[in-house]
Design an enzyme around this catalytic site. Structure first.
Site, PDB file in Angstrom:
ATOM      1  N   THR A 174       0.840  -1.196   0.000  1.00 51.45           N
ATOM      2  CA  THR A 174       0.000   0.000   0.000  1.00 51.45           C
ATOM      3  C   THR A 174       0.874   1.244   0.000  1.00 51.45           C
ATOM      4  OG1 THR A 174      -1.623  -1.211   1.320  1.00 51.45           O
ATOM      5  CG2 THR A 174      -1.814   1.188   1.318  1.00 51.45           C
ATOM      6  N   GLY A 190     -14.703  11.716   6.907  1.00 50.40           N
ATOM      7  CA  GLY A 190     -13.647  11.326   7.847  1.00 50.40           C
ATOM      8  C   GLY A 190     -12.534  12.365   7.899  1.00 50.40           C
ATOM      9  N   ILE A 207      -5.976  10.586   6.099  1.00 51.80           N
ATOM     10  CA  ILE A 207      -6.200  10.538   4.652  1.00 51.80           C
ATOM     11  C   ILE A 207      -7.108  11.688   4.217  1.00 51.80           C
ATOM     12  CG2 ILE A 207      -7.313   9.221   2.781  1.00 51.80           C
ATOM     13  CD1 ILE A 207      -6.227   6.691   4.010  1.00 51.80           C
ATOM     14  N   LEU A 247      -7.593  14.596   5.538  1.00 56.57           N
ATOM     15  CA  LEU A 247      -6.980  15.927   5.608  1.00 56.57           C
ATOM     16  C   LEU A 247      -5.840  16.071   4.596  1.00 56.57           C
ATOM     17  CD1 LEU A 247      -7.117  16.568   9.456  1.00 56.57           C
ATOM     18  CD2 LEU A 247      -8.801  17.097   7.700  1.00 56.57           C
ATOM     19  N   HIS A 305      21.428  28.180  14.672  1.00 62.90           N
ATOM     20  CA  HIS A 305      20.601  29.359  14.416  1.00 62.90           C
ATOM     21  C   HIS A 305      20.880  29.871  13.007  1.00 62.90           C
ATOM     22  CE1 HIS A 305      18.457  33.084  15.065  1.00 62.90           C
ATOM     23  NE2 HIS A 305      19.501  33.715  14.535  1.00 62.90           N
TER      24      HIS A 305
HETATM   25  P1  FAD Z   1       0.832  -3.068   3.108  1.00 63.20           P
HETATM   26  O1  FAD Z   1       1.696  -1.942   2.742  1.00 63.20           O
HETATM   27  O2  FAD Z   1      -0.640  -2.893   3.008  1.00 63.20           O
HETATM   28  O3  FAD Z   1       1.290  -4.284   2.184  1.00 63.20           O
HETATM   29  C1  FAD Z   1       0.624  -5.500   2.183  1.00 63.20           C
HETATM   30  C2  FAD Z   1       0.987  -6.232   0.911  1.00 63.20           C
HETATM   31  O4  FAD Z   1       0.531  -7.566   1.019  1.00 63.20           O
HETATM   32  C3  FAD Z   1       0.339  -5.675  -0.363  1.00 63.20           C
HETATM   33  O5  FAD Z   1       1.310  -5.482  -1.342  1.00 63.20           O
HETATM   34  C4  FAD Z   1      -0.667  -6.748  -0.772  1.00 63.20           C
HETATM   35  O6  FAD Z   1      -0.819  -6.849  -2.178  1.00 63.20           O
HETATM   36  C5  FAD Z   1       0.022  -7.991  -0.233  1.00 63.20           C
HETATM   37  N1  FAD Z   1      -0.871  -9.108   0.020  1.00 63.20           N
HETATM   38  C6  FAD Z   1      -2.012  -9.128   0.738  1.00 63.20           C
HETATM   39  N2  FAD Z   1      -2.532 -10.369   0.788  1.00 63.20           N
HETATM   40  C7  FAD Z   1      -1.673 -11.154   0.078  1.00 63.20           C
HETATM   41  C8  FAD Z   1      -1.655 -12.548  -0.226  1.00 63.20           C
HETATM   42  N3  FAD Z   1      -2.585 -13.380   0.231  1.00 63.20           N
HETATM   43  N4  FAD Z   1      -0.651 -12.991  -0.998  1.00 63.20           N
HETATM   44  C9  FAD Z   1       0.322 -12.176  -1.463  1.00 63.20           C
HETATM   45  N5  FAD Z   1       0.353 -10.869  -1.185  1.00 63.20           N
HETATM   46  C10 FAD Z   1      -0.628 -10.364  -0.414  1.00 63.20           C
HETATM   47  N6  FAD Z   1       1.829   5.494   6.616  1.00 63.20           N
HETATM   48  C11 FAD Z   1       2.853   6.261   6.992  1.00 63.20           C
HETATM   49  O7  FAD Z   1       3.604   5.876   7.899  1.00 63.20           O
HETATM   50  N7  FAD Z   1       3.110   7.465   6.386  1.00 63.20           N
HETATM   51  C12 FAD Z   1       2.329   7.943   5.400  1.00 63.20           C
HETATM   52  O8  FAD Z   1       2.596   9.016   4.873  1.00 63.20           O
HETATM   53  C13 FAD Z   1       1.239   7.159   4.981  1.00 63.20           C
HETATM   54  N8  FAD Z   1       0.441   7.590   3.995  1.00 63.20           N
HETATM   55  C14 FAD Z   1      -0.594   6.811   3.575  1.00 63.20           C
HETATM   56  C15 FAD Z   1      -1.420   7.287   2.576  1.00 63.20           C
HETATM   57  C16 FAD Z   1      -2.485   6.538   2.136  1.00 63.20           C
HETATM   58  C17 FAD Z   1      -3.366   7.071   1.039  1.00 63.20           C
HETATM   59  C18 FAD Z   1      -2.716   5.249   2.697  1.00 63.20           C
HETATM   60  C19 FAD Z   1      -3.844   4.406   2.205  1.00 63.20           C
HETATM   61  C20 FAD Z   1      -1.913   4.773   3.710  1.00 63.20           C
HETATM   62  C21 FAD Z   1      -0.843   5.549   4.162  1.00 63.20           C
HETATM   63  N9  FAD Z   1      -0.010   5.125   5.199  1.00 63.20           N
HETATM   64  C22 FAD Z   1       1.017   5.909   5.614  1.00 63.20           C
HETATM   65  C23 FAD Z   1      -0.202   3.820   5.854  1.00 63.20           C
HETATM   66  C24 FAD Z   1       0.787   2.799   5.279  1.00 63.20           C
HETATM   67  O9  FAD Z   1       0.603   2.708   3.891  1.00 63.20           O
HETATM   68  C25 FAD Z   1       0.580   1.447   5.932  1.00 63.20           C
HETATM   69  O10 FAD Z   1       0.661   1.576   7.334  1.00 63.20           O
HETATM   70  C26 FAD Z   1       1.660   0.466   5.482  1.00 63.20           C
HETATM   71  O11 FAD Z   1       1.650   0.322   4.089  1.00 63.20           O
HETATM   72  C27 FAD Z   1       1.444  -0.891   6.140  1.00 63.20           C
HETATM   73  O12 FAD Z   1       2.452  -1.762   5.700  1.00 63.20           O
HETATM   74  P2  FAD Z   1       2.240  -3.327   5.674  1.00 63.20           P
HETATM   75  O13 FAD Z   1       3.525  -3.886   5.195  1.00 63.20           O
HETATM   76  O14 FAD Z   1       1.676  -3.804   6.936  1.00 63.20           O
HETATM   77  O15 FAD Z   1       1.102  -3.603   4.574  1.00 63.20           O
HETATM   78  P1  NAI Z   2      -8.266   7.538  10.357  1.00 58.42           P
HETATM   79  O1  NAI Z   2      -8.543   6.485  11.341  1.00 58.42           O
HETATM   80  O2  NAI Z   2      -7.044   8.364  10.475  1.00 58.42           O
HETATM   81  O3  NAI Z   2      -9.484   8.572  10.316  1.00 58.42           O
HETATM   82  C1  NAI Z   2     -10.795   8.175  10.033  1.00 58.42           C
HETATM   83  C2  NAI Z   2     -11.741   9.267  10.501  1.00 58.42           C
HETATM   84  O4  NAI Z   2     -13.037   8.977  10.034  1.00 58.42           O
HETATM   85  C3  NAI Z   2     -11.820   9.385  12.016  1.00 58.42           C
HETATM   86  O5  NAI Z   2     -11.700  10.735  12.369  1.00 58.42           O
HETATM   87  C4  NAI Z   2     -13.203   8.827  12.328  1.00 58.42           C
HETATM   88  O6  NAI Z   2     -13.772   9.399  13.486  1.00 58.42           O
HETATM   89  C5  NAI Z   2     -13.964   9.213  11.082  1.00 58.42           C
HETATM   90  N1  NAI Z   2     -15.149   8.405  10.799  1.00 58.42           N
HETATM   91  C6  NAI Z   2     -15.300   7.068  10.965  1.00 58.42           C
HETATM   92  N2  NAI Z   2     -16.526   6.694  10.540  1.00 58.42           N
HETATM   93  C7  NAI Z   2     -17.140   7.812  10.092  1.00 58.42           C
HETATM   94  C8  NAI Z   2     -18.421   8.081   9.510  1.00 58.42           C
HETATM   95  N3  NAI Z   2     -19.296   7.110   9.290  1.00 58.42           N
HETATM   96  N4  NAI Z   2     -18.710   9.352   9.152  1.00 58.42           N
HETATM   97  C9  NAI Z   2     -17.805  10.350   9.359  1.00 58.42           C
HETATM   98  N5  NAI Z   2     -16.584  10.153   9.911  1.00 58.42           N
HETATM   99  C10 NAI Z   2     -16.269   8.902  10.254  1.00 58.42           C
HETATM  100  O7  NAI Z   2      -8.346   6.797   8.942  1.00 58.42           O
HETATM  101  P2  NAI Z   2      -7.907   7.248   7.502  1.00 58.42           P
HETATM  102  O8  NAI Z   2      -7.760   8.713   7.389  1.00 58.42           O
HETATM  103  O9  NAI Z   2      -8.845   6.543   6.591  1.00 58.42           O
HETATM  104  O10 NAI Z   2      -6.481   6.596   7.375  1.00 58.42           O
HETATM  105  C11 NAI Z   2      -6.312   5.171   7.509  1.00 58.42           C
HETATM  106  C12 NAI Z   2      -4.976   4.844   8.078  1.00 58.42           C
HETATM  107  O11 NAI Z   2      -3.940   5.159   7.178  1.00 58.42           O
HETATM  108  C13 NAI Z   2      -4.714   5.579   9.358  1.00 58.42           C
HETATM  109  O12 NAI Z   2      -4.637   4.639  10.385  1.00 58.42           O
HETATM  110  C14 NAI Z   2      -3.407   6.254   9.193  1.00 58.42           C
HETATM  111  O13 NAI Z   2      -2.529   5.925  10.211  1.00 58.42           O
HETATM  112  C15 NAI Z   2      -2.861   5.746   7.862  1.00 58.42           C
HETATM  113  N6  NAI Z   2      -2.366   6.903   7.122  1.00 58.42           N
HETATM  114  C16 NAI Z   2      -1.267   7.550   7.598  1.00 58.42           C
HETATM  115  C17 NAI Z   2      -0.806   8.674   6.972  1.00 58.42           C
HETATM  116  C18 NAI Z   2       0.363   9.384   7.540  1.00 58.42           C
HETATM  117  O14 NAI Z   2       1.034   8.819   8.385  1.00 58.42           O
HETATM  118  N7  NAI Z   2       0.669  10.589   7.097  1.00 58.42           N
HETATM  119  C19 NAI Z   2      -1.432   9.212   5.780  1.00 58.42           C
HETATM  120  C20 NAI Z   2      -2.606   8.490   5.401  1.00 58.42           C
HETATM  121  C21 NAI Z   2      -3.024   7.362   6.047  1.00 58.42           C
END
Ligand code: FAD
Ligand code: NAI
Length: 467
Positions: free
Chosen positions: A41, A181, A185, A187, A446
C-alpha cells in the site's frame, strides 16, 4: 519443493523490510506478493503517491500565495494535472524499482501470486494464470496489510465515490469534494484537491478532527485548515449518497441522529479508516486466531497461536503506519535469528504531511490526564522563531510534555512547516529517556525552526528566551 528459512507474505514496508533484515542475518528468504509491483500500500497507493501530490500541490499553491511576497512574479499558475500525475507515477516507479533492487541485492526470492497458508510450514502461491506451487517454510510472516474501510450506503466506484486509491488518480479537479472522515487521509488528500481548486467539505463523526492526536494541536490545526478554505462539519455522519444525477447528493445527519440535509458534490472521498486484510490467506483452516477487530492476534513478540507463523504491520494491532510495520519487520527477523528484536510502541512518531505539517510522538495531554500522570507543559509558537518569521511560515507551535517529578519527556507535538522532520529530535531524546532540560541544554543551530523545539523545552521550566 522450494524450501526456505522464512517466507514472508506481502511486500509492503513490513514485509519487504522483514525479508531484507532476515537475509542480512543469513536466512534463506522468499517473499510472496499478489500485486504486480512490490512495496505494498505504502509505495503503490499510499504514503509515496500521496506525498508526491502533496509536494506538487503545495508548490502550485505557493506560486500564488508565497512567491509574489518574495518578489518572484511568475503570473497565475497553470495546472497540467496529467503531468502532475506523471510526476507522482514516476516517484512511485522509482520507489518500487528500489525494492526490486534490494531483493536482488539480498538474494531474496520473490514469488508473484496470492499466498495462502496451507498449514504451519507450507505456503501455497497461486499465480495469475492459475498455476499453484507449494513453498516449504521453517517460518512464515504474515504481512498482508490493510484495506479501505467501507461505508454502508456510500458505495465506492473509484470514479465519483472514491477511496484514497481513486483520489490519487482523479483525471480532473472536482468543483466540490466531500470528504467523509477527518483523519489523516481525509486531511492530506482533501488538502491536495483544495489546493488544486476544489471546494472541500469534511464531514466527521466525532466532535474533533484527528482523533488520537493531542486535542489542543487538533483544534489549532482545524483553525489553520479553515483559514486555508477547508470546511468542517463535525459531529455529523453521511448516511447515503444518491448517484443518479450529474452531481452526487450525500445525506448528512447529526452523529446522534436527527434531521438529514443534502450536500452536493462532484466527488466523495470515503476516508473512515482501514481494516486488516486477511482475505484468502487460509487463516481459519490453518487455525490462526484473529482478535475481535479481525486483526491477526499476536503475543507481543509477533507470534500467532500457531507455532512458526508470525504477523506484523497493519494486519496486527497498533497504529497503521509504514514505519511501525518496518520496525516490526526488523524485530521479528531478529527474533527468528535468536536476537532480542523489539519495537518500542511508546516512541512511534506520527506525521500529517499537510502545510503546515502536524507531527507527534509519545503521549498526548489527554492520555497523561487519563493515566493520572503529573506533567509540565512547555510551548513555543513559531511566530517567535526567527527562521519561520523571515520565511513567513509562522503558523503553529511546539508543545513538550514532561513528567512533573522527573522532567523526562513523555510527549512532543508540533504543528509547523517541516514538523515531520523536527519531531525526530524528540523521538531520539525519548528513546534515551531524556529530560526536557537535556533538550533545552542542547545547542541548536541558528536560525533553524528546530530552535522552537529547544525553546519549548526551556518553556517546560518557564525559562524560554524569545517569548
Ligand atoms: P501493506 O503496505 O498494506 O502491504 C501489504 C501487501 O501484502 C500488499 O502489497 C498486498 O498486495 C500484499 N498481500 C495481501 N494479501 C496477500 C496474499 N494473500 N498474498 C500475497 N500478497 C498479499 N503510513 C505512513 O507511515 N506514512 C504515510 O505518509 C502514509 N500515507 C498513507 C497514505 C495513504 C493514502 C494510505 C492508504 C496509507 C498511508 N499510510 C502511511 C499507511 C501505510 O501505507 C501502511 O501503514 C503500510 O503500508 C502498512 O504496511 P504493511 O507492510 O503492513 O502492509
Ligand atoms: P483515520 O482512522 O485516520 O481517520 C478516520 C476518521 O473517520 C476518524 O476521524 C473517524 O472518526 C472518522 N469516521 C469514521 N466513521 C465515520 C463516519 N461514518 N462518518 C464520518 N466520519 C467517520 O483513517 P484514515 O484517514 O482513513 O487513514 C487510515 C490509516 O492510514 C490511518 O490509520 C493512518 O494511520 C494511515 N495513514 C497515515 C498517513 C500518515 O502517516 N501521514 C497518511 C494516510 C493514512
Amino acid at each position: 519443493m522450494a524450501s526456505y528459512d522464512l517466507v514472508v507474505i506481502g511486500t509492503g514496508p513490513g514485509g519487504y523490510v522483514c525479508a531484507i533484515r532476515a537475509a542480512q542475518l543469513g536466512m534463506k528468504v522468499a517473499v510472496v506478493e499478489k500485486w504486480p509491483t512490490f512495496g505494498g500500500t505504502c509505495l503503490n497507493v499510499g504514503c509515496i503517491p500521496s506525498k508526491a501530490l502533496l509536494q506538487a500541490s503545495e508548490r502550485y499553491e505557493e506560486v500564488t500565495h508565497m512567491l509574489p511576497k518574495m518578489g518572484i512574479g511568475v503570473g497565475k499558475p497553470k495546472l497540467d494535472l496529467a503531468t502532475m500525475m506523471k510526476f507522482k507515477t514516476d516517484g512511485v516507479d522509482g520507489n518500487v524499482k528500489g525494492v526490486d533492487f534490494l531483493f536482488k541485492k539480498n538474494k531474496i526470492t520473490p514469488y508473484v501470486g496470492t499466498g495462502r497458508i496451507v498449514s504451519a510450514g507450507k505456503v501455497e502461491v497461486k499465480s495469475g494464470d492459475g498455476k499453484t506451487e507449494i513453498l516449504d517454510a521453517k517460518n512464515i510472516v504474515i504481512a498482508t496489510g490493510s484495506d479501505v474501510a467501507k461505508l454502508k450506503g456510500v458505495d465506492i466506484d473509484e470514479k465519483r465515490i472514491v477511496s484514497s486509491t481513486g483520489a490519487l488518480v482523479l483525471d480532473k479537479v472536482p468543483e466540490k469534494m466531500l470528504v467523509i472522515g477527518a483523519g489523516v487521509i481525509g486531511l492530506e488528500l482533501g488538502s491536495v484537491w483544495r489546493r488544486l481548486g476544489s471546494q472541500v467539505t469534511v464531514v466527521e463523526f466525532l466532535d474533533r478532527i484527528l482523533p488520537g492526536m493531542d486535542g489542543e494541536i487538533a483544534r489549532s490545526f482545524q483553525r489553520i485548515l479553515e483559514k486555508q478554505g477547508m470546511t468542517f462539519r463535525l459531529g455529523a455522519k453521511v448516511t447515503g449518497a444518491d448517484t443518479s444525477g450529474k452531481k452526487l447528493k450525500a445525506s448528512v445527519e447529526p452523529a446522534a441522529g436527527g434531521k438529514a440535509e443534502t450536500i452536493e458534490a462532484d466527488v466523495v472521498l470515503v476516508a473512515i479508516g482501514r481494516v486488516p486484510y486477511t482475505e484468502g490467506l487460509g487463516l481459519k483452516e490453518a487455525g490462526v486466531a484473529l482478535d475481535q477487530r479481525g486483526r491477526v492476534q499476536t503475543d507481543g513478540h509477533f507470534a500467532t497461536n500457531v507455532k512458526g507463523i508470525y504477523a506484523i504491520g497493519d494486519v496486527i494491532a497498533g497504529p497503521m503506519l509504514a514505519h511501525k510495520a518496518e520496525d516490526e519487520g526488523i524485530a521479528i527477523a531478529e527474533i527468528l535469528a535468536g536476537q532480542a528484536g523489539h519495537t518500542n510502541y511508546d516512541v512511534i512518531p506520527g506525521v500529517v504531511y499537510t502545510f503546515p505539517e502536524v507531527a507527534t510522538v509519545g503521549k498526548t495531554e489527554e492520555e497523561l490526564k487519563q493515566a493520572g500522570v503529573a506533567y509540565n507543559v512547555g510551548k513555543f509558537p513559531f511566530t517567535a522563531n526567527g527562521r519561520t518569521k523571515v520565511n513567513q511560515t509562522t503558523d503553529g507551535f511546539v508543545k513538550i510534555l514532561a513528567d512533573a517529578k522527573t522532567d523526562r519527556v513523555l510527549g512532543a507535538h508540533i504543528i509547523g512547516a517541516e514538523a515531520g522532520e523536527m519531531i525526530h529530535e524528540a523521538a531520539v531524546l525519548m528513546e534515551f529517556g531524556g529530560s526536557a532540560e537535556d533538550l533545552a541544554r542542547t545547542c541548536h543551530a541558528h536560525p533553524t525552526r528546530s530552535e522552537a523545539v529547544k525553546e519549548a523545552a526551556l518553556a517546560v521550566a518557564k525559562r524560554a528566551i524569545h517569548m
